[in-house]
Design a protein around this motif. Structure first.
Motif, PDB file in Angstrom:
ATOM      1  N   GLY A   1       0.858  -1.258   0.027  1.00  0.00           N
ATOM      2  CA  GLY A   1      -0.076  -0.040  -0.230  1.00  0.00           C
ATOM      3  C   GLY A   1       0.859   1.334  -0.156  1.00  0.00           C
ATOM      4  O   GLY A   1       0.326   2.077  -0.614  1.00  0.00           O
TER       5      GLY A   1
ATOM      6  N   ARG B   1       1.517   3.685  -3.091  1.00  0.00           N
ATOM      7  CA  ARG B   1       0.878   3.102  -4.451  1.00  0.00           C
ATOM      8  C   ARG B   1       0.048   4.494  -4.941  1.00  0.00           C
ATOM      9  O   ARG B   1      -0.685   5.071  -4.350  1.00  0.00           O
TER      10      ARG B   1
ATOM     11  N   HIS C   1      -3.514   5.805  -6.682  1.00  0.00           N
ATOM     12  CA  HIS C   1      -4.729   5.262  -6.482  1.00  0.00           C
ATOM     13  C   HIS C   1      -5.396   5.975  -7.662  1.00  0.00           C
ATOM     14  O   HIS C   1      -5.403   7.205  -7.928  1.00  0.00           O
TER      15      HIS C   1
ATOM     16  N   GLN D   1      -1.465  10.219  -5.042  1.00  0.00           N
ATOM     17  CA  GLN D   1      -0.468   9.682  -4.401  1.00  0.00           C
ATOM     18  C   GLN D   1       0.279  10.219  -3.380  1.00  0.00           C
ATOM     19  O   GLN D   1       0.425  11.652  -3.346  1.00  0.00           O
TER      20      GLN D   1
ATOM     21  N   ARG E   1       1.190   3.979 -13.363  1.00  0.00           N
ATOM     22  CA  ARG E   1       1.208   3.316 -11.997  1.00  0.00           C
ATOM     23  C   ARG E   1       2.772   3.022 -11.840  1.00  0.00           C
ATOM     24  O   ARG E   1       3.601   3.204 -11.054  1.00  0.00           O
TER      25      ARG E   1
END
Length: 481
Positions: A302, A305, A307, A331, A459
């Motif tokens: 997590g 990361r 989102h 982030q 990402r």
């Protein structure tokens, strides 16, 4: 310290440069193309064009330490006779030239940390290996022996020499995850060959910490293993990686298929090295990520990361009033450095390159020095899949030590609005919050492309960026694993 780094633009080299800058060292990079290296290494590194031995002697002038990472990738291409010569010369012959230059330098560096590899041991099955284990007599084993022997010749000139034997490096933007993550995220991953071979791995953060420690700690001389203390089999690694991504490792790659594609190089991919860093541990080095679950949780869990969510409530912005966004990316990253230092780093647009994966092939087109203020434009080129695209950034908002906003006025997105916020913490650290509102081009086709290509690529970029920031400023203790 003044430090000369070779191989500074590679996957490990870029991470090491950031780690050395964190400690306030002056880093001088020996590079083939200073123009390209400037985009890869940012504004804080002195660049020296590679040349003959005399040029290398000049580059060593004033340097107290050398960290030697240069070498062609053994995983690229088939091992033809010509390719083997390239691999050998890029390691052994270059190291021999480096040592000759060190001998001529006045004053000489005090220490040489010269990389080697676990390929030194060859394919050894279940045999437990450490720094004292015998080498292999295959191509990689012979090359590593000659590579280390070439570096040790510097000892005759009063230089302390350490030869860390690197395992498979796990980090964002390259190394073993750079090759495997796209495959495993697509649900197509699996073990190589039988999967029973031992897999000597190390987290990128532990590796650069070990290299930095070997440079400054006089006890480090000779070989030390740069691998995590708990090796796993390739099957266990594949299953753990797949599980961390919510996938299954169902598709093994047969050894014969590897041999057809890679030739002799396939043997290195399925070699078994149950390497345990006995001497590294005896010297007291503390691995932050000694186990595979801890490493995968740090890299794929997590923390840091990005989102994604629908862009339902866009912030007030002249740009977003003209170009609507469909998706928002958020982030947060916390680092152990004061707000003023972190913002100063981000305020130099030249540093964008070192925070961007090498695969993006970022090239800054605007002449340096780059002035950052509201209304300014900066031009780049980036690699998007197989296509090179032009990207023009305009700074819509600039509030020193607090936040800034850059927008894409030319590039692959129909809309791109990126806010960077910086907030000092009471404990002296800094929290950075990134918010990106974007919309792909081409309407419905673009929305399909977003799911298949755009989000995975973003990402990767933002995960790499968070990794680079932590290397440069240090992960905040509150976020450590």
């Amino acid at each position: 310290m003044h430090i000369l780094v070779t191989g500074a633009t590679g996957f490990v080299g870029r991470a090491l440069v950031l780690r050395l800058l964190r400690d306030g060292h002056h880093v001088r990079a020996w590079v083939r193309s200073p123009r390209r290296a400037a985009d890869l290494l940012g504004a804080e590194v002195e660049l020296v064009a590679a040349g003959d031995e005399a040029a290398l002697v000049r580059a060593l002038t004033g340097c107290e330490a050398v960290i030697h990472l240069a070498g062609e990738s053994v995983g690229v291409g088939r091992w033809t006779a010509a390719r083997k010569r390239e691999l050998w010369d890029s390691r052994v012959a270059l190291t021999e030239m480096l040592v000759r230059a060190i001998a001529r330098a006045e004053p000489r560096p005090r220490v040489l940390v010269s990389a080697s590899a676990v390929g030194y041991y060859g394919d050894r099955g279940d045999e437990e290996l450490d720094e004292t284990s015998r080498p292999a007599d295959d191509f990689l084993g012979s090359m590593c022996q000659a590579w280390e022997a070439a570096a040790r010749k510097a000892e005759a000139h009063g230089v302390r020499v350490c030869t860390p034997r690197l395992g498979l490096v796990m980090g964002h933007g390259g190394g073993v995850l750079g090759e495997l993550l796209p495959i495993f995220r697509a649900g197509l991953g699996g073990p190589l060959g039988s999967g029973e071979q031992w897999f000597p791995w190390i987290h990128l953060h532990d590796l650069v910490e070990l290299l930095a420690t070997a440079m400054t700690d006089a006890r480090y001389s000779g070989p030390v293993l740069a691998v995590a203390p708990q090796p796993v089999t390739n099957l266990c690694f594949s299953q753990a990686l797949a599980e961390s991504l919510g996938r299954k490792a169902r598709l093994p790659v047969p050894r014969l298929a590897l041999r057809i594609v890679k030739g002799e190089a396939a043997d290195a991919l399925v070699a078994s090295q149950r390497a345990v860093p006995a001497r590294t541990l005896a010297l007291g080095f503390g691995f932050q990520f000694p186990t595979l679950p801890a490493a995968l949780d740090d890299l794929l869990g997590g923390r840091d990361r990005p989102h994604f969510a629908p862009a339902e409530m866009a912030p007030p912005s002249p740009y977003l009033a003209r170009r609507s966004a469909t998706t928002v990316l958020r982030q947060s990253t916390v680092v152990a450095a004061p707000n003023s230092a972190v913002f100063a780093f981000f305020s130099r647009a030249e540093n964008l390159g070192i925070m961007t994966p090498r695969a993006a092939v970022m090239q800054i087109l605007t002449p340096r020095p780059l002035i950052v203020e509201a209304g300014r434009h900066i031009d780049y080129k980036l690699q998007v899949g197989p296509v090179r695209v032009r990207w023009t950034t305009e700074f819509e908002l600039w509030e020193p030590d607090r936040r800034f906003v850059d927008v894409q006025t030319r590039g692959p997105f129909a809309a791109w609005w990126h806010e960077h916020r910086f907030a000092p913490r009471e404990d002296g650290g800094t929290q950075m919050d990134d918010t990106v509102y974007f919309r792909p081009p081409l309407g419905p086709i673009g929305r399909i492309a977003e799911a298949l290509f755009v989000r995975p690529r973003l990402r990767e970029i933002f995960e790499y960026r968070a990794q680079a920031i932590r290397l440069r400023f240090g992960a905040h203790p509150a976020t450590d694993v």
